[in-house]
Write an enzyme that holds these catalytic residues in place. Structure first.
Site, PDB file in Angstrom:
ATOM      1  N   THR A   1       0.769  -1.177  -0.052  1.00  0.00           N
ATOM      2  CA  THR A   1       0.248   0.196   0.261  1.00  0.00           C
ATOM      3  C   THR A   1       1.002   1.556  -0.066  1.00  0.00           C
ATOM      4  OG1 THR A   1      -1.865  -1.193   1.388  1.00  0.00           O
ATOM      5  CG2 THR A   1      -1.965   1.102   1.888  1.00  0.00           C
TER       6      THR A   1
ATOM      7  N   ARG B   1     -13.600  -7.873  -3.152  1.00  0.00           N
ATOM      8  CA  ARG B   1     -13.244  -7.532  -1.225  1.00  0.00           C
ATOM      9  C   ARG B   1     -12.713  -6.426  -0.881  1.00  0.00           C
ATOM     10  NH1 ARG B   1      -7.580  -6.577   0.826  1.00  0.00           N
ATOM     11  NH2 ARG B   1      -7.708  -6.752   2.733  1.00  0.00           N
TER      12      ARG B   1
ATOM     13  N   GLY C   1      -9.994  -4.034   1.587  1.00  0.00           N
ATOM     14  CA  GLY C   1      -9.635  -3.229   2.546  1.00  0.00           C
ATOM     15  C   GLY C   1      -9.942  -2.431   3.237  1.00  0.00           C
ATOM     16  N   ASP C   2      -8.704  -1.924   4.099  1.00  0.00           N
ATOM     17  CA  ASP C   2      -8.699  -0.966   4.729  1.00  0.00           C
ATOM     18  C   ASP C   2      -8.284   0.345   4.406  1.00  0.00           C
ATOM     19  OD1 ASP C   2      -5.527  -2.247   4.985  1.00  0.00           O
ATOM     20  OD2 ASP C   2      -5.080  -1.400   6.423  1.00  0.00           O
TER      21      ASP C   2
ATOM     22  N   GLY D   1      -0.972  -2.456   5.762  1.00  0.00           N
ATOM     23  CA  GLY D   1      -0.834  -4.123   6.382  1.00  0.00           C
ATOM     24  C   GLY D   1      -2.167  -5.005   6.255  1.00  0.00           C
TER      25      GLY D   1
ATOM     26  N   GLY E   1      -5.158  -6.236   6.053  1.00  0.00           N
ATOM     27  CA  GLY E   1      -6.455  -4.839   6.159  1.00  0.00           C
ATOM     28  C   GLY E   1      -7.477  -5.405   6.712  1.00  0.00           C
TER      29      GLY E   1
END
Lengths: 345, 345
Positions: B210, B238, B240-241, B262, B264
Site C-alpha cells: 500500500t 473484497r 481492505g482497510d 498491512g 487489511g
C-alpha cells in the site's frame, strides 16, 4: 460551520440523550436494543394505523431477538434474528422495502460485528440477497475477509449456497414514488442551474433510515449489526456508513456494541460507532455520555441521525438528533420500550 | 490467539516503535511522512540495485510533497503530490504495478482525509483511474459523498473530466508472476482438501503493500492519504482497510493524521487510524505510544503491518511489526530519513 441550524441540531441531540434509557449495572443482565432508522418522521403524516404497524413490527423483531437471548443463545444470533425481521418488513429501508437507487434498483449494505472475538463482516452494494445481514455474517464466519462488495459479494453468496432473489423482490410502490419525487426535485435544481443537489435536498432524501440491533447475551458477550438500502436516488456506487465497521457498526466486549443510523457521510467522517467505544475505552466515559458527545460531533459538522448502544453491564442508550427514531429495547430486568418520537421510553 | 508467533509479532512491534522518530514540539514545524507498504521484505532478495531504486523513488515522492509544504502549500496538496509519484511507480502496490486480482485485473482503492475540515473521500474497486488518490480527493471535494465504488466511481470520474485508462496500464510482468504463484498455491491447497486458503498463505499474499502519506503544513493543518492495489488473487470484490476512513486513513487537526499499511482485515477490525487518534483525543497519549498500543492490538488478533503518523506539533512515528516497511519523513527542522528495515532512521 457553527451556523444556527447546526446549533439547533446540537441542542436537539442533547435533549434526545436526556430521554435515553439508563439501567443500573448488573452482572447477569442481558437484553437488546433495536432501531428502524432515524430521520424526519412527520407526526401528522404518521397515521395512528401506520404508527401501530411500526410499533407492532418493532415489537415482533425485538421479541424474536430477545427470545434467542432468553433461551441462552448468543448476542450475535439475537442481532441476526431481529434484523432479519426488519429486513423482511417493507416498513423499513433495509431488505424488502429498501429505497431505490438512481437506476430504479435496490442496492443493499449490511455489517455485523461479534464483540467476543472482534471479528466482523460486511457487504456493500448487493442486489439479490434477501437478507444482507446474514451474508455479512457469512463473510465474517466463512471467509478470511471483512468486507465484500457488489457482484463479487454475490458470487461469494452463491458459493455459500445462497439462492439469489430478483431485485424486484425488494422494490415497493412507495419507494418508486419517492424515487420519482427525488428525480423531479433534482431536475428542478438542474434547470435552476444548480448542478449538484443542495444540502436541504440531501437532508430530505437521506432520511429513510436503516435498521440495526445491538445485544448482550447471558454469557456477557456483545454483538452489533446494521442493514440498509442506502439513499433514494443513489448514484456512483455510493457506500454509506452502514457497512463500514467503526462507522455504522462496532462491537467489542471490552467496551460496547453500537449500531448507527443517519446521514452516512457524517457518520463515516466521525467514525461514530468506534468513537463511542473509544470514549469508554480511553477515558472511562459512561455509555450515554459517550453517545451524546459523538452525536454532538456529527451535529457540529452539519449531520444528523441516531445511535443505539449497549454495554456489558446491560446499560443501554438510544439518542438521536432528528425528529424521530424508530427504536426499542428489552432487558432481562423487565425494562422495555418501543418508541418513535422524543418520548422518554 | 496468544500463540508464540503472535507474541513475536507483538515484540517486533515494540522494537520497531522504539526506533521511531520523535521530534521536539515546535509551533512552526511542518513536514511529512510517507510509506510504500509494510510486509515481508526479504533482505537477501532485495539486491543493492533494487534497494537503491526503492530509496530513490521514496526520496523523489517525499521531496515532491515537501516542496509543496515548503512553498506554503496545503498538507492535502502535499499528500496528493507524494502519493501520485508512488502510484505512478511500478515498485509499489498502488496505481501502476498494483497486484492482480483473481481475474487478472488490477482493482484499486484509495482514500484521503483533510484534518482541517474532517472531510474525507474514498474510492473502492476502480479499474481505470490512473491516480486513484486524485479521484478520492474529487469525491471529497466535488461530491456530497465520502465513498464511491466500482463502475459507479468511474462514472463519477468521467463526469469530473477524468480520462479512463485501460486496465493494462497498471499490470506488470512481476505482478502476473505473483498471481500465477498465488493461484498455484491455492490449487495445491485445494487438492490437499483444504477448501479455504490457510492463514500462512494469506499472510504471504497480503504483504505487497500500500502507499500512504501524512503531512502537516505551515498553517498547522493535517492531512492523510492511502492508496493500494489490494491483495494478489483477490476475489469477491473484497475491500481492505485502505479506502476505509478510520481504518486505513484518518486525519483531524485536533489529534493527528494516520495512514496504515498491512493485513487489511485486522486493520478494519481494530479501526487502526481512528484508534490512534482516539488515544490522543481521549487519554492524552503521545503519538508514538498510541501507535504502538494500536499495532499491539492488531498483533494480539493475529494481524500485522505498520502505520505512519504525524501530529500538529510535527511529531512523527512510523512503527511496524513486519520485517520491513518502506518509509521516510522530512521535517522543516532538517530531520529526515528514508528506511526499509528495522534501522533507526
Amino acid at each position: 460551520m457553527k451556523s444556527i441550524p447546526t446549533f439547533l441540531f446540537y441542542l436537539t441531540g442533547l435533549l434526545a440523550v436526556a430521554g435515553a434509557a439508563e439501567t443500573p449495572r448488573s452482572e447477569k443482565l442481558y437484553g437488546l436494543v433495536l432501531h428502524g432508522g432515524a430521520g424526519v418522521i412527520d407526526r401528522k403524516a404518521l397515521t395512528a394505523e401506520k404508527e401501530a404497524e411500526y410499533r407492532a413490527k418493532l415489537t415482533e423483531a425485538r421479541e424474536a431477538g430477545y427470545t434467542v437471548l432468553q433461551r441462552g443463545g448468543t448476542a450475535l444470533d439475537a442481532v441476526i434474528a431481529t434484523i432479519v425481521i426488519l429486513e423482511d418488513s417493507p416498513l423499513f429501508n433495509a431488505g424488502k422495502g429498501a429505497v431505490l437507487a438512481a437506476d430504479g434498483k435496490c442496492e443493499l449494505d449490511a455489517s455485523v460485528m461479534d464483540g467476543r472475538t472482534q471479528t466482523a463482516g460486511a457487504v456493500a452494494g448487493v442486489r439479490h440477497i434477501k437478507n444482507p445481514i446474514t451474508l455479512a455474517r457469512a463473510v465474517m464466519e466463512k471467509s478470511p475477509h471483512v468486507m465484500l462488495s457488489g457482484d463479487g459479494a454475490e458470487q461469494f453468496a452463491k458459493q455459500q449456497g445462497y439462492t439469489l432473489v430478483p431485485n424486484e423482490y425488494f422494490q415497493t410502490e412507495e419507494r418508486r414514488v419517492q424515487l420519482e419525487k427525488a428525480k423531479q426535485r433534482e431536475a428542478a435544481k438542474k434547470s435552476a442551474r444548480l448542478e449538484t443537489p443542495d444540502e436541504s435536498h440531501l437532508r430530505r432524501i437521506a432520511r429513510y433510515g436503516t435498521v440495526g440491533c445491538v445485544a448482550l447475551d447471558q454469557a456477557g458477550n456483545l454483538a452489533a449489526g446494521t442493514s440498509t438500502g442506502g439513499m433514494t436516488n443513489k448514484k456512483f456506487g455510493r457506500i454509506g456508513d452502514a457497512p463500514i465497521i467503526g462507522a455504522g457498526t462496532y462491537a467489542a466486549n471490552a467496551t460496547c456494541a453500537v449500531s448507527a443510523t443517519g446521514w452516512g457521510e457524517y457518520f463515516i467522517r466521525v467514525g461514530v460507532a468506534r468513537d463511542i467505544a473509544a470514549q469508554l475505552e480511553y477515558k472511562g466515559a459512561g455509555l450515554a455520555e459517550a453517545a451524546a458527545v459523538t452525536l454532538a460531533k456529527v451535529a457540529s459538522l452539519g449531520g444528523d441521525g441516531g445511535v443505539i448502544a449497549i454495554n456489558r453491564q446491560g446499560q443501554v442508550t438510544m439518542p438521536f438528533n432528528t425528529t424521530g427514531m424508530y427504536r426499542g429495547y428489552r432487558l432481562s430486568n423487565g425494562k422495555n420500550a418501543i418508541a418513535i418520537f422524543g418520548e422518554t421510553p
